[in-house]
Design an enzyme around this catalytic site. Structure first.
Site, PDB file in Angstrom:
ATOM      1  N   THR A   3       0.837  -1.195   0.000  1.00  0.00           N
ATOM      2  CA  THR A   3       0.000   0.000   0.000  1.00  0.00           C
ATOM      3  C   THR A   3       0.873   1.246   0.000  1.00  0.00           C
ATOM      4  OG1 THR A   3      -1.736   1.242   1.132  1.00  0.00           O
ATOM      5  CG2 THR A   3      -0.273  -0.031   2.534  1.00  0.00           C
ATOM      6  N   ASN A   5      -0.448   3.966   1.099  1.00  0.00           N
ATOM      7  CA  ASN A   5      -1.181   4.819   2.036  1.00  0.00           C
ATOM      8  C   ASN A   5      -0.674   4.599   3.471  1.00  0.00           C
ATOM      9  OD1 ASN A   5      -3.209   5.688   3.886  1.00  0.00           O
ATOM     10  ND2 ASN A   5      -4.701   5.711   2.225  1.00  0.00           N
ATOM     11  N   ASP A  59      -8.745  -4.060   0.292  1.00  0.00           N
ATOM     12  CA  ASP A  59      -9.468  -3.106  -0.541  1.00  0.00           C
ATOM     13  C   ASP A  59     -10.583  -2.510   0.304  1.00  0.00           C
ATOM     14  OD1 ASP A  59      -9.829  -2.131  -3.454  1.00  0.00           O
ATOM     15  OD2 ASP A  59     -11.845  -2.494  -2.687  1.00  0.00           O
ATOM     16  N   PHE A 134      -7.904  10.024   7.007  1.00  0.00           N
ATOM     17  CA  PHE A 134      -7.610  10.315   5.603  1.00  0.00           C
ATOM     18  C   PHE A 134      -8.898  10.145   4.807  1.00  0.00           C
ATOM     19  CE2 PHE A 134      -7.618   6.051   3.642  1.00  0.00           C
ATOM     20  CZ  PHE A 134      -7.647   5.254   4.784  1.00  0.00           C
ATOM     21  N   GLY A 135      -8.785  10.396   3.508  1.00  0.00           N
ATOM     22  CA  GLY A 135      -9.902  10.127   2.599  1.00  0.00           C
ATOM     23  C   GLY A 135     -11.214  10.746   3.064  1.00  0.00           C
ATOM     24  N   LYS A 158     -10.448   5.630  16.331  1.00  0.00           N
ATOM     25  CA  LYS A 158     -10.976   5.102  15.056  1.00  0.00           C
ATOM     26  C   LYS A 158     -10.751   3.592  15.005  1.00  0.00           C
ATOM     27  CE  LYS A 158     -10.504   5.242  10.033  1.00  0.00           C
ATOM     28  NZ  LYS A 158      -9.722   5.644   8.866  1.00  0.00           N
ATOM     29  N   ARG A 164     -11.618  -1.229   8.824  1.00  0.00           N
ATOM     30  CA  ARG A 164     -10.294  -1.842   8.641  1.00  0.00           C
ATOM     31  C   ARG A 164      -9.895  -2.611   9.902  1.00  0.00           C
ATOM     32  NH1 ARG A 164      -8.458   2.160   6.802  1.00  0.00           N
ATOM     33  NH2 ARG A 164      -8.865   1.478   4.690  1.00  0.00           N
TER      34      ARG A 164
HETATM   35  P1  IMP Z   1      -8.381   1.420  -1.689  1.00  0.00           P
HETATM   36  O1  IMP Z   1      -8.828   1.196  -3.091  1.00  0.00           O
HETATM   37  O2  IMP Z   1      -8.579   0.245  -0.797  1.00  0.00           O
HETATM   38  O3  IMP Z   1      -6.978   1.958  -1.604  1.00  0.00           O
HETATM   39  O4  IMP Z   1      -9.289   2.538  -1.004  1.00  0.00           O
HETATM   40  C1  IMP Z   1     -10.157   3.314  -1.747  1.00  0.00           C
HETATM   41  C2  IMP Z   1     -10.411   4.654  -1.141  1.00  0.00           C
HETATM   42  O5  IMP Z   1     -11.405   4.518  -0.138  1.00  0.00           O
HETATM   43  C3  IMP Z   1      -9.246   5.332  -0.450  1.00  0.00           C
HETATM   44  O6  IMP Z   1      -8.435   6.030  -1.321  1.00  0.00           O
HETATM   45  C4  IMP Z   1      -9.980   6.300   0.447  1.00  0.00           C
HETATM   46  O7  IMP Z   1     -10.332   7.397  -0.317  1.00  0.00           O
HETATM   47  C5  IMP Z   1     -11.238   5.528   0.824  1.00  0.00           C
HETATM   48  N1  IMP Z   1     -11.076   4.906   2.137  1.00  0.00           N
HETATM   49  C6  IMP Z   1     -10.854   3.607   2.413  1.00  0.00           C
HETATM   50  N2  IMP Z   1     -10.725   3.404   3.726  1.00  0.00           N
HETATM   51  C7  IMP Z   1     -10.860   4.613   4.287  1.00  0.00           C
HETATM   52  C8  IMP Z   1     -10.796   5.058   5.636  1.00  0.00           C
HETATM   53  O8  IMP Z   1     -10.567   4.316   6.594  1.00  0.00           O
HETATM   54  N3  IMP Z   1     -10.969   6.379   5.796  1.00  0.00           N
HETATM   55  C9  IMP Z   1     -11.199   7.234   4.772  1.00  0.00           C
HETATM   56  N4  IMP Z   1     -11.257   6.886   3.516  1.00  0.00           N
HETATM   57  C10 IMP Z   1     -11.082   5.568   3.268  1.00  0.00           C
END
Ligand code: IMP
Length: 179
Positions: A3, A5, A59, A134-135, A158, A164
């Site tokens: 990852t 992230n 994911d 984040f996100g 959190k 997660r």
């Molecule tokens: P990914 O494809 O698993 O990397 O995640 C997709 C997107 O979902 C990330 O880029 C975030 O924008 C959003 N996302 C996933 N998990 C979280 C979280 O725990 N907090 C905030 N945004 C999240």
């Protein structure tokens, strides 16, 4: 775990650490297919990785009830394209603000494979609140909380209820039973 992230990696490492399980981060290009279910996306990304070590792919995404799960599998793209402001604008005037965060983990060690899902229910706030996480965290209010968004909570707080954390707890409990 592959990852880019930091938040994701730290959340995952924290949970697994509680079970004495070490997590290493790999810099790999992850291939993401389009599918409705996060399990299918994680499983495919893992399947095409030709590495002979215990591996996991997670994911995750935000699924808004009123919009049939949008942005779901497109969560990172939608965040890049219209950001939280775009989601708030889309939902202006919406009474039904229910949403769910989903996290799916696909794990493989040799011939052993397993998939886990964690979820947390909540609502989309009317405005961004908090600078943590984040996100979508500044606009996501978990139902089990006290009205604050994930963005207003610390990492530990959190981690008590996040999608997660729940998925990684399941993985950890399963791994502990394997030894
Ligand atoms: P990914 O494809 O698993 O990397 O995640 C997709 C997107 O979902 C990330 O880029 C975030 O924008 C959003 N996302 C996933 N998990 C979280 C979280 O725990 N907090 C905030 N945004 C999240």
């Amino acid at each position: 775990m592959g990852t880019g992230n930091d938040h994701k990696y730290n959340e995952a490492r924290e949970i697994l650490g509680e079970y004495g399980i070490e997590l290493e981060r790999l810099s790999i290009e992850r291939v993401e297919i389009q599918a409705d279910e996060p399990e299918a996306i994680a499983e495919y990304s893992l399947k095409i990785l030709n590495m002979d070590i215990p591996l996991l792919i997670e994911d995750a995404g935000l699924y808004i009830d009123k919009y049939q799960g949008f942005p779901g599998p497109y969560s990172s793209y939608v965040l890049r394209a219209i950001d939280n402001e775009g989601i708030l604008k889309l939902m202006e005037g919406d009474g039904d603000r229910g949403a769910i965060y989903l996290s799916a983990i696909a794990y493989r060690d040799g011939d052993i494979t397993a998939t886990f899902r964690g979820e947390v229910k909540g609502e989309i706030a009317h405005e961004k609140r908090g600078t943590g996480g984040f996100g979508y965290d500044p606009i996501f209010i978990p139902t089990e909380g006290d009205g604050r968004t994930f963005g207003e909570m610390g990492v530990d707080e959190k981690a008590k209820i996040s999608h997660r954390a729940r998925a990684f707890k399941q993985l950890a409990e399963w791994l502990v039973k394997q030894v």
